[in-house]
Design a protein around this motif. Structure first.
Motif, PDB file in Angstrom:
ATOM      1  N   PHE A  56      94.412  29.002  40.366  1.00 57.67           N
ATOM      2  CA  PHE A  56      94.982  30.326  40.588  1.00 57.67           C
ATOM      3  C   PHE A  56      95.730  30.802  39.345  1.00 57.67           C
ATOM      4  O   PHE A  56      95.588  31.959  38.927  1.00 57.67           O
ATOM      5  CB  PHE A  56      95.910  30.324  41.807  1.00 57.67           C
ATOM      6  N   SER A  57      96.539  29.932  38.735  1.00 57.37           N
ATOM      7  CA  SER A  57      97.292  30.321  37.534  1.00 57.37           C
ATOM      8  C   SER A  57      96.351  30.743  36.410  1.00 57.37           C
ATOM      9  O   SER A  57      96.611  31.727  35.699  1.00 57.37           O
ATOM     10  CB  SER A  57      98.191  29.169  37.064  1.00 57.37           C
ATOM     11  N   MET A  58      95.260  30.002  36.241  1.00 58.35           N
ATOM     12  CA  MET A  58      94.270  30.373  35.218  1.00 58.35           C
ATOM     13  C   MET A  58      93.611  31.704  35.546  1.00 58.35           C
ATOM     14  O   MET A  58      93.442  32.564  34.667  1.00 58.35           O
ATOM     15  CB  MET A  58      93.205  29.290  35.096  1.00 58.35           C
ATOM     16  N   ALA A  59      93.223  31.883  36.805  1.00 58.48           N
ATOM     17  CA  ALA A  59      92.547  33.122  37.208  1.00 58.48           C
ATOM     18  C   ALA A  59      93.466  34.331  37.045  1.00 58.48           C
ATOM     19  O   ALA A  59      93.037  35.390  36.567  1.00 58.48           O
ATOM     20  CB  ALA A  59      92.060  33.012  38.651  1.00 58.48           C
ATOM     21  N   LEU A  60      94.734  34.186  37.419  1.00 57.54           N
ATOM     22  CA  LEU A  60      95.678  35.288  37.280  1.00 57.54           C
ATOM     23  C   LEU A  60      95.919  35.599  35.800  1.00 57.54           C
ATOM     24  O   LEU A  60      95.921  36.765  35.394  1.00 57.54           O
ATOM     25  CB  LEU A  60      96.991  34.960  37.990  1.00 57.54           C
ATOM     26  N   SER A  61      96.084  34.574  34.994  1.00 61.80           N
ATOM     27  CA  SER A  61      96.284  34.787  33.549  1.00 61.80           C
ATOM     28  C   SER A  61      95.091  35.511  32.943  1.00 61.80           C
ATOM     29  O   SER A  61      95.249  36.429  32.124  1.00 61.80           O
ATOM     30  CB  SER A  61      96.502  33.449  32.847  1.00 61.80           C
ATOM     31  N   SER A  73     103.607  33.545  30.572  1.00 63.57           N
ATOM     32  CA  SER A  73     103.422  32.371  31.434  1.00 63.57           C
ATOM     33  C   SER A  73     103.146  32.812  32.865  1.00 63.57           C
ATOM     34  O   SER A  73     103.566  33.886  33.291  1.00 63.57           O
ATOM     35  CB  SER A  73     104.652  31.456  31.413  1.00 63.57           C
ATOM     36  N   VAL A  74     102.416  31.955  33.564  1.00 67.08           N
ATOM     37  CA  VAL A  74     102.196  32.094  35.007  1.00 67.08           C
ATOM     38  C   VAL A  74     102.415  30.708  35.601  1.00 67.08           C
ATOM     39  O   VAL A  74     101.773  29.748  35.182  1.00 67.08           O
ATOM     40  CB  VAL A  74     100.770  32.591  35.335  1.00 67.08           C
ATOM     41  N   GLN A  75     103.335  30.611  36.537  1.00 73.03           N
ATOM     42  CA  GLN A  75     103.647  29.324  37.175  1.00 73.03           C
ATOM     43  C   GLN A  75     103.412  29.475  38.670  1.00 73.03           C
ATOM     44  O   GLN A  75     103.875  30.435  39.282  1.00 73.03           O
ATOM     45  CB  GLN A  75     105.100  28.932  36.896  1.00 73.03           C
ATOM     46  N   THR A  76     102.652  28.546  39.255  1.00 72.65           N
ATOM     47  CA  THR A  76     102.288  28.642  40.670  1.00 72.65           C
ATOM     48  C   THR A  76     102.568  27.331  41.383  1.00 72.65           C
ATOM     49  O   THR A  76     102.230  26.263  40.885  1.00 72.65           O
ATOM     50  CB  THR A  76     100.799  29.000  40.828  1.00 72.65           C
ATOM     51  N   LEU A  96     100.647  30.012  48.445  1.00 75.55           N
ATOM     52  CA  LEU A  96     100.752  30.134  46.996  1.00 75.55           C
ATOM     53  C   LEU A  96     101.993  30.956  46.664  1.00 75.55           C
ATOM     54  O   LEU A  96     102.189  32.043  47.225  1.00 75.55           O
ATOM     55  CB  LEU A  96      99.526  30.839  46.416  1.00 75.55           C
ATOM     56  N   VAL A  97     102.822  30.431  45.791  1.00 73.19           N
ATOM     57  CA  VAL A  97     104.015  31.148  45.317  1.00 73.19           C
ATOM     58  C   VAL A  97     103.930  31.147  43.800  1.00 73.19           C
ATOM     59  O   VAL A  97     103.975  30.085  43.175  1.00 73.19           O
ATOM     60  CB  VAL A  97     105.318  30.475  45.804  1.00 73.19           C
ATOM     61  N   THR A  98     103.795  32.329  43.225  1.00 74.69           N
ATOM     62  CA  THR A  98     103.601  32.421  41.785  1.00 74.69           C
ATOM     63  C   THR A  98     104.633  33.329  41.148  1.00 74.69           C
ATOM     64  O   THR A  98     105.086  34.302  41.759  1.00 74.69           O
ATOM     65  CB  THR A  98     102.164  32.907  41.463  1.00 74.69           C
ATOM     66  N   THR A  99     105.015  32.962  39.939  1.00 78.17           N
ATOM     67  CA  THR A  99     105.893  33.806  39.141  1.00 78.17           C
ATOM     68  C   THR A  99     105.241  33.996  37.778  1.00 78.17           C
ATOM     69  O   THR A  99     104.561  33.106  37.277  1.00 78.17           O
ATOM     70  CB  THR A  99     107.291  33.181  38.952  1.00 78.17           C
ATOM     71  N   GLY A 100     105.450  35.156  37.221  1.00 84.96           N
ATOM     72  CA  GLY A 100     104.850  35.433  35.926  1.00 84.96           C
ATOM     73  C   GLY A 100     105.792  36.165  35.000  1.00 84.96           C
ATOM     74  O   GLY A 100     106.595  36.989  35.440  1.00 84.96           O
ATOM     75  N   ARG A 101     105.672  35.844  33.750  1.00 85.26           N
ATOM     76  CA  ARG A 101     106.346  36.586  32.682  1.00 85.26           C
ATOM     77  C   ARG A 101     105.250  37.350  31.948  1.00 85.26           C
ATOM     78  O   ARG A 101     104.455  36.746  31.231  1.00 85.26           O
ATOM     79  CB  ARG A 101     107.078  35.645  31.746  1.00 85.26           C
ATOM     80  N   VAL A 102     105.213  38.651  32.201  1.00 80.54           N
ATOM     81  CA  VAL A 102     104.130  39.478  31.663  1.00 80.54           C
ATOM     82  C   VAL A 102     104.738  40.759  31.108  1.00 80.54           C
ATOM     83  O   VAL A 102     105.093  41.659  31.877  1.00 80.54           O
ATOM     84  CB  VAL A 102     103.082  39.816  32.753  1.00 80.54           C
ATOM     85  N   PRO A 103     104.858  40.849  29.803  1.00 83.68           N
ATOM     86  CA  PRO A 103     105.425  42.067  29.225  1.00 83.68           C
ATOM     87  C   PRO A 103     104.547  43.289  29.498  1.00 83.68           C
ATOM     88  O   PRO A 103     103.319  43.195  29.502  1.00 83.68           O
ATOM     89  CB  PRO A 103     105.450  41.772  27.710  1.00 83.68           C
ATOM     90  N   GLY A 104     105.203  44.414  29.765  1.00 88.68           N
ATOM     91  CA  GLY A 104     104.488  45.677  29.829  1.00 88.68           C
ATOM     92  C   GLY A 104     103.873  46.048  31.164  1.00 88.68           C
ATOM     93  O   GLY A 104     103.158  47.045  31.234  1.00 88.68           O
ATOM     94  N   ILE A 105     104.100  45.264  32.223  1.00 86.59           N
ATOM     95  CA  ILE A 105     103.580  45.676  33.535  1.00 86.59           C
ATOM     96  C   ILE A 105     104.720  45.678  34.543  1.00 86.59           C
ATOM     97  O   ILE A 105     105.787  45.112  34.313  1.00 86.59           O
ATOM     98  CB  ILE A 105     102.414  44.792  34.033  1.00 86.59           C
ATOM     99  N   ALA A 137     104.006  36.775  45.102  1.00 86.05           N
ATOM    100  CA  ALA A 137     103.907  36.948  43.649  1.00 86.05           C
ATOM    101  C   ALA A 137     105.133  37.702  43.142  1.00 86.05           C
ATOM    102  O   ALA A 137     105.438  38.787  43.639  1.00 86.05           O
ATOM    103  CB  ALA A 137     102.629  37.719  43.296  1.00 86.05           C
ATOM    104  N   THR A 138     105.821  37.118  42.163  1.00 88.00           N
ATOM    105  CA  THR A 138     107.021  37.712  41.619  1.00 88.00           C
ATOM    106  C   THR A 138     106.918  37.824  40.109  1.00 88.00           C
ATOM    107  O   THR A 138     106.678  36.834  39.420  1.00 88.00           O
ATOM    108  CB  THR A 138     108.265  36.849  41.978  1.00 88.00           C
ATOM    109  N   LEU A 139     107.125  39.013  39.614  1.00 91.47           N
ATOM    110  CA  LEU A 139     107.173  39.262  38.180  1.00 91.47           C
ATOM    111  C   LEU A 139     108.594  39.017  37.717  1.00 91.47           C
ATOM    112  O   LEU A 139     109.544  39.575  38.262  1.00 91.47           O
ATOM    113  CB  LEU A 139     106.734  40.701  37.881  1.00 91.47           C
ATOM    114  N   LEU A 140     108.740  38.166  36.717  1.00 88.16           N
ATOM    115  CA  LEU A 140     110.081  37.855  36.194  1.00 88.16           C
ATOM    116  C   LEU A 140     110.453  38.806  35.073  1.00 88.16           C
ATOM    117  O   LEU A 140     109.655  39.327  34.369  1.00 88.16           O
ATOM    118  CB  LEU A 140     110.148  36.420  35.702  1.00 88.16           C
TER     119      LEU A 140
END
Length: 140
Positions: A56-61, A73-76, A96-105, A137-140
């Motif tokens: 899932f982390s790979m697919a989301l990235s 980063s994406v951590q699940t 599934l509980v995922t957090t991501g650091r994604v600039p610009g979204i 899913a939480t955007l950090l």
């Protein structure tokens, strides 16, 4: 590409024990207690959880990067729930509980990409028989 895992069980179900390997670096032992009674050791459901979290982390990235927002980063975390259904041990839920650091979204875009990844990841598709797969899913 073929992926390989091996396992061996020795003895009867309640008092026996097993070992497994996956790839070159993953190995462990498991028992009836580690699988059905929260005893020490590993179990196959943990391997399923790790596989689902990794896929899932790979697919989301990938989804984010293809949309022009590569993640830092994406951590699940994945939690597999095993319950008895009609007397048979059954995987009834994966959370599934995922957090991501994604600039610009924003959060809405991150959630949309996460839902797409959940539907399309290889392991999610392989586990389609699981009655409930949830996603937080939480955007950090």
């Amino acid at each position: 590409m073929a992926a390989k895992g091996t396992a061996e069980w020795k003895g009867d179900l309640p008092s026996g024990s097993g070992t497994f390997t996956a790839g070159d670096t993953i190995s462990g032992g498991y028992t009836f207690k580690s699988r059905f009674e929260d005893g020490p050791g590993s179990n196959p459901e943990q391997l399923i959880a790790a596989a689902h979290a990794a896929c899932f982390s790979m697919a989301l990235s990938n989804s984010l990067a293809q949309a022009g927002s590569p993640p830092e980063s994406v951590q699940t975390d994945a939690t597999v729930t095993l319950r008895f259904v009609d007397g048979a041990p059954t995987i009834t839920k994966i959370a599934l509980v995922t957090t991501g650091r994604v600039p610009g979204i924003d959060q809405a875009a991150f959630t949309e990409h996460a839902q797409t990844a959940k539907a399309g990841c290889i392991v999610s598709r392989a586990l389609a028989a699981v009655p409930e797969i949830t996603l937080e899913a939480t955007l950090l």
